[in-house]
Write a protein that holds these residues in place. Sequence first.
Motif, PDB file in Angstrom:
ATOM      1  N   ILE A 139      16.157 -33.346  20.202  1.00 44.06           N
ATOM      2  CA  ILE A 139      17.218 -33.008  18.634  1.00 44.06           C
ATOM      3  C   ILE A 139      16.322 -32.082  17.734  1.00 44.06           C
ATOM      4  CG2 ILE A 139      17.694 -34.301  16.922  1.00 44.06           C
ATOM      5  CD1 ILE A 139      17.551 -37.082  19.126  1.00 44.06           C
ATOM      6  N   GLY A 140      14.956 -31.510  17.815  1.00 44.29           N
ATOM      7  CA  GLY A 140      14.591 -30.923  16.821  1.00 44.29           C
ATOM      8  C   GLY A 140      14.785 -29.172  17.124  1.00 44.29           C
ATOM      9  N   TYR A 142       5.028 -28.218  16.878  1.00 44.71           N
ATOM     10  CA  TYR A 142       5.523 -28.537  18.125  1.00 44.71           C
ATOM     11  C   TYR A 142       4.159 -29.172  18.515  1.00 44.71           C
ATOM     12  CZ  TYR A 142       3.640 -24.475  19.735  1.00 44.71           C
ATOM     13  OH  TYR A 142       2.932 -23.296  19.624  1.00 44.71           O
ATOM     14  N   ARG A 187       2.665 -29.225  22.256  1.00 49.04           N
ATOM     15  CA  ARG A 187       2.143 -28.455  23.376  1.00 49.04           C
ATOM     16  C   ARG A 187       2.323 -27.552  23.637  1.00 49.04           C
ATOM     17  NH1 ARG A 187       2.061 -34.311  23.828  1.00 49.04           N
ATOM     18  NH2 ARG A 187       3.904 -33.853  25.088  1.00 49.04           N
ATOM     19  N   ASP A 188       4.459 -26.859  24.111  1.00 49.45           N
ATOM     20  CA  ASP A 188       4.895 -26.637  24.954  1.00 49.45           C
ATOM     21  C   ASP A 188       4.438 -24.943  24.321  1.00 49.45           C
ATOM     22  OD1 ASP A 188       6.452 -25.531  26.150  1.00 49.45           O
ATOM     23  OD2 ASP A 188       7.381 -26.731  27.045  1.00 49.45           O
ATOM     24  N   VAL A 240       1.484 -33.530  14.777  1.00 46.37           N
ATOM     25  CA  VAL A 240       1.442 -34.372  13.641  1.00 46.37           C
ATOM     26  C   VAL A 240       0.831 -35.472  12.946  1.00 46.37           C
ATOM     27  CG1 VAL A 240       3.576 -33.187  13.173  1.00 46.37           C
ATOM     28  CG2 VAL A 240       3.663 -35.679  14.207  1.00 46.37           C
ATOM     29  N   ASN A 262      11.586 -34.656  13.065  1.00 51.89           N
ATOM     30  CA  ASN A 262      11.770 -35.500  14.257  1.00 51.89           C
ATOM     31  C   ASN A 262      10.882 -35.354  15.652  1.00 51.89           C
ATOM     32  OD1 ASN A 262      14.010 -35.227  16.123  1.00 51.89           O
ATOM     33  ND2 ASN A 262      12.945 -33.738  16.645  1.00 51.89           N
ATOM     34  N   ALA A 263       9.389 -35.053  15.419  1.00 47.83           N
ATOM     35  CA  ALA A 263       8.950 -35.438  16.427  1.00 47.83           C
ATOM     36  C   ALA A 263       8.003 -37.588  16.712  1.00 47.83           C
ATOM     37  CB  ALA A 263       6.807 -34.841  15.922  1.00 47.83           C
ATOM     38  N   GLY A 264       8.129 -37.429  17.632  1.00 49.32           N
ATOM     39  CA  GLY A 264       8.074 -38.651  18.169  1.00 49.32           C
ATOM     40  C   GLY A 264       8.087 -38.910  19.759  1.00 49.32           C
ATOM     41  N   SER A 299      14.997 -41.491  12.005  1.00 54.61           N
ATOM     42  CA  SER A 299      14.436 -43.008  12.859  1.00 54.61           C
ATOM     43  C   SER A 299      14.987 -43.713  14.295  1.00 54.61           C
ATOM     44  CB  SER A 299      15.300 -43.650  11.625  1.00 54.61           C
ATOM     45  OG  SER A 299      14.743 -44.958  12.229  1.00 54.61           O
ATOM     46  N   SER A 300      16.125 -44.708  14.344  1.00 58.07           N
ATOM     47  CA  SER A 300      16.143 -44.957  15.635  1.00 58.07           C
ATOM     48  C   SER A 300      16.897 -46.432  15.237  1.00 58.07           C
ATOM     49  CB  SER A 300      15.473 -44.871  16.994  1.00 58.07           C
ATOM     50  OG  SER A 300      15.844 -45.740  18.100  1.00 58.07           O
ATOM     51  N   LYS A 307       9.450 -47.374  13.664  1.00 56.50           N
ATOM     52  CA  LYS A 307      10.786 -46.766  13.496  1.00 56.50           C
ATOM     53  C   LYS A 307      11.831 -47.518  12.518  1.00 56.50           C
ATOM     54  CE  LYS A 307      11.302 -42.888  16.422  1.00 56.50           C
ATOM     55  NZ  LYS A 307      11.710 -41.264  15.308  1.00 56.50           N
ATOM     56  N   PRO A 318      19.678 -42.355  15.678  1.00 56.15           N
ATOM     57  CA  PRO A 318      20.089 -42.006  16.767  1.00 56.15           C
ATOM     58  C   PRO A 318      20.099 -43.298  17.731  1.00 56.15           C
ATOM     59  CG  PRO A 318      18.431 -40.565  15.865  1.00 56.15           C
ATOM     60  CD  PRO A 318      18.447 -41.493  15.133  1.00 56.15           C
ATOM     61  N   ILE A 339      20.547 -40.504  23.164  1.00 56.84           N
ATOM     62  CA  ILE A 339      20.916 -39.495  22.953  1.00 56.84           C
ATOM     63  C   ILE A 339      20.261 -38.567  24.610  1.00 56.84           C
ATOM     64  CG2 ILE A 339      20.782 -37.345  22.300  1.00 56.84           C
ATOM     65  CD1 ILE A 339      22.244 -39.389  20.920  1.00 56.84           C
ATOM     66  N   ILE A 388      12.895 -36.771  26.229  1.00 52.45           N
ATOM     67  CA  ILE A 388      12.107 -37.926  26.193  1.00 52.45           C
ATOM     68  C   ILE A 388      12.431 -38.920  26.618  1.00 52.45           C
ATOM     69  CG2 ILE A 388      13.667 -39.630  24.282  1.00 52.45           C
ATOM     70  CD1 ILE A 388      11.655 -39.681  22.267  1.00 52.45           C
TER      71      ILE A 388
END
Length: 250
Positions: free
Chosen positions: A14-15, A33, A35-36, A61, A89-91, A144-145, A163, A189, A192, A196
């Motif tokens: 999503i990010g 981000y 790690r990647d 974060v 957005n990080a989650g 959130s979610s 969330k 969302p 999705i 994740i």
Amino acid sequence: MKPLLLITGASRGIGAATATLAARQGWAVALNYARDDAAARALVEHLRGGGGEAEAYRADVSDDAQVRAMFAAIDAHFGAGRLRGLVNNAGVVDVAARVDAMPVERVQRMFAINVFGSFWCAREALLRMSRVHGGTGGAIVNVSSAATRIGSPGQYVDYASAKGAIDTFTLGLAREVATEGVRVNAVRPGIIDTEIHASGGQPDRAARAAPQLPMQRAGSADEVAQSIVWLLSDAASYVTGALLDVSGGR
Ligand code: NAP
């Protein structure tokens, strides 16, 4: 000069979809981000190739010191006073487990990344965007979610609870800064189709869930990005404190 948007957790999913859409709609984007490096670098190059202005910042974060350093680096690169938007957005999720079997470290990590990370980033953004601090305004969107309405029993009540805290954070912060030129909203969302689910040990979760969803399909990262970028935009100028379900009716 393009307004600047920071999106956390933007190397994929999503990010990344939000970064791509926002860049197309005229935002300069700072991508965070964890790690990647390769994925973040590739997205930066892709956005620049399309005429966008972008840079990537590796930071956890949940770590306040890393968040402060990231914002300082963003100020230095893009110019202080340019930030107009933040997408928290990080989650993360974890593998399916009951509450009575959750290790302490797991629950602490869930809240550290999903909740505390949003607090640290929002604080730094407000110090730059709020009129109280000499800024010229902006918008924050928290991701959130739909899990906050369901609680995710037998899967990840820790995640759903974190969330839930984000929903309340959104309502409170929106009212706290409503006269300061900063709008604060959340998207919630549903299921999705992103990576994740694989990180929670269920790579086929979206496909498996699809027949039970009202629209009988999972959503795409781009469908969520559309709502986030709208909430950031002036088209949503009278929207604050909203929790927008992007869940296909779930
Ligand atoms: P994803 O594909 O797993 O991507 C997660 C992103 O977050 C990656 O860029 C990852 O970076 C980054 N990240 C993880 N831990 C981090 C940390 N400590 N600090 C900074 N960045 C970190 O996830 P997604 O499905 O796009 O989900 C994005 C958001 O939507 C999350 O908040 C999630 O809870 C929420 N959401 C998702 C769904 C869904 O069904 N997909 C449903 C409801 C809500 P690296 O790749 O570098 O590790």
